[in-house]
Design an enzyme around this catalytic site. Structure first.
Site, mmCIF file in Angstrom:
data_model
loop_
_atom_site.group_PDB
_atom_site.id
_atom_site.type_symbol
_atom_site.label_atom_id
_atom_site.label_comp_id
_atom_site.label_asym_id
_atom_site.label_seq_id
_atom_site.Cartn_x
_atom_site.Cartn_y
_atom_site.Cartn_z
ATOM 1 N N VAL A 88 3.259 0.215 4.180
ATOM 2 C CA VAL A 88 2.516 0.936 5.225
ATOM 3 C C VAL A 88 1.097 0.406 5.360
ATOM 4 C CG1 VAL A 88 3.860 3.027 4.868
ATOM 5 C CG2 VAL A 88 1.736 2.732 3.570
ATOM 6 N N THR A 89 0.502 0.657 6.533
ATOM 7 C CA THR A 89 1.150 1.059 7.763
ATOM 8 C C THR A 89 1.513 -0.192 8.569
ATOM 9 O OG1 THR A 89 -0.945 1.240 9.000
ATOM 10 C CG2 THR A 89 -0.131 3.232 7.900
ATOM 11 N N CYS A 141 -2.142 -2.635 7.687
ATOM 12 C CA CYS A 141 -2.121 -3.554 6.546
ATOM 13 C C CYS A 141 -0.886 -4.448 6.517
ATOM 14 C CB CYS A 141 -2.273 -2.763 5.261
ATOM 15 S SG CYS A 141 -3.929 -2.058 5.123
ATOM 16 N N ASP A 156 0.793 -1.250 0.000
ATOM 17 C CA ASP A 156 0.000 0.000 0.000
ATOM 18 C C ASP A 156 0.825 1.300 0.000
ATOM 19 O OD1 ASP A 156 -1.934 -1.923 0.227
ATOM 20 O OD2 ASP A 156 -2.731 -1.253 2.139
ATOM 21 N N GLU A 159 -4.640 -0.846 -1.279
ATOM 22 C CA GLU A 159 -5.943 -0.913 -0.616
ATOM 23 C C GLU A 159 -6.884 -0.013 -1.401
ATOM 24 O OE1 GLU A 159 -6.037 0.019 3.582
ATOM 25 O OE2 GLU A 159 -8.230 -0.049 3.629
ATOM 26 N N LYS A 176 -6.696 -4.826 -3.009
ATOM 27 C CA LYS A 176 -7.309 -5.528 -1.876
ATOM 28 C C LYS A 176 -8.345 -4.624 -1.192
ATOM 29 C CE LYS A 176 -3.515 -4.466 1.357
ATOM 30 N NZ LYS A 176 -4.269 -3.549 2.212
ATOM 31 N N LYS A 199 -7.643 -5.022 4.882
ATOM 32 C CA LYS A 199 -6.316 -4.642 5.370
ATOM 33 C C LYS A 199 -5.284 -5.704 4.991
ATOM 34 C CE LYS A 199 -8.150 -0.992 7.211
ATOM 35 N NZ LYS A 199 -8.144 0.230 6.364
ATOM 36 N N GLN A 209 7.907 -14.445 21.475
ATOM 37 C CA GLN A 209 7.546 -15.857 21.665
ATOM 38 C C GLN A 209 8.129 -16.743 20.556
ATOM 39 O OE1 GLN A 209 3.319 -16.259 23.292
ATOM 40 N NE2 GLN A 209 3.241 -14.236 22.317
HETATM 41 C C1 C5J Z 1 -3.057 0.537 5.554
HETATM 42 C C2 C5J Z 1 -4.795 1.740 6.712
HETATM 43 N N1 C5J Z 1 -2.552 0.365 4.357
HETATM 44 N N2 C5J Z 1 -4.007 2.105 7.712
HETATM 45 N N3 C5J Z 1 -4.311 1.062 5.643
HETATM 46 O O1 C5J Z 1 -2.403 0.286 6.548
HETATM 47 O O2 C5J Z 1 -5.984 2.032 6.720
#
Ligand code: C5J
Length: 221
Positions: free
Chosen positions: A157-158, A162, A24, A72, A129, A132, A202
């Site tokens: 990102v972020t 996502c 993204d 996205e 997509k 996320k 873990q």
């Molecule tokens: C992504 C969002 N790409 N933060 N989307 O992380 O809405």
């Protein structure tokens, strides 16, 4: 190819089975006037990783390894956007609204494009997509399987939304995932740090993490 010096332990690279996925890196998240900014975020933080993401992409391309990209975004009629996603919160612009870069997070609108510095090459796969995670309601799993990919280096990102969702989806499907820690960013630095900790805790419950230099060194090795 050598192992990647990673947290929580060395990542065992499988030659011919590893790919990069860049999540993204779209104008709507990285540039002023887009969806990220409409949520009240300072988007300049995200812009700071662009040269590092580019270096990672160039390293994969130079090694002849596949690079996947995600965006996205939604269909113009919003039939793939649950009302709960569109209506939540009080952003200045909602998904589908007309903004300075066209309709927010709509496929084909300028804001939904990947930023020019990180533009996909013509032969690279771009996954649109609606969620996320990169696997939900997409052909990502099939595209990876068709190329025999079992390991993913994840950037973009972020970090906590996502990127992390995609890593968790991939982990549940049996992929080995490693997060490129300096090629991912969040609007909230503490969320990025927490995500890296959560992923690698873990014994690598979700996967591994390493900086770009360590990943590229292993590809060269
Ligand atoms: C992504 C969002 N790409 N933060 N989307 O992380 O809405």
């Amino acid at each position: 190819m050598a192992d990647i010096n990673a947290k929580p332990f060395a990542f065992p690279v499988q030659r011919g089975q590893i790919a990069l996925v860049v999540i993204d890196m779209q104008r709507d998240f990285v540039e002023p006037g887009g969806f990220g900014a409409s949520l009240g975020n300072d988007v300049s933080l995200l812009g700071s990783i662009v040269p590092t993401v580019r270096r990672l992409m160039d390293g994969f391309r130079a090694a002849g390894l596949p690079v996947f990209h995600t965006r996205e975004c939604h269909l113009p009629d919003l039939s793939d956007c649950p009302p709960a996603k569109r209506l939540r919160g009080a952003p200045a612009l909602r998904i589908g609204d007309e903004g300075p870069m066209g309709r927010v997070l709509i496929a084909g609108a300028p804001g939904a494009d990947i930023i020019p510095e990180l533009a996909p090459l013509p032969d690279e796969v771009v996954i649109d997509k609606p969620g996320k995670g990169a696997f939900y309601a997409t052909g990502f799993g099939e595209a990876l399987a068709a190329r025999g990919i079992t390991q993913l280096v994840v950037a973009g990102v972020t970090t906590e939304v996502c990127v992390q969702t995609t890593m968790r989806e991939a982990n549940d499907r049996g992929y080995d995932c490693i997060l490129a820690t300096d090629a991912t960013e969040s609007y909230f630095p503490s969320f990025k740090a927490a995500t890296i900790d959560m992923i690698t805790a873990q014994g690598g419950i979700v996967g591994w993490a390493a900086p770009t230099d360590a990943i590229l060194e292993a590809l060269d090795g």
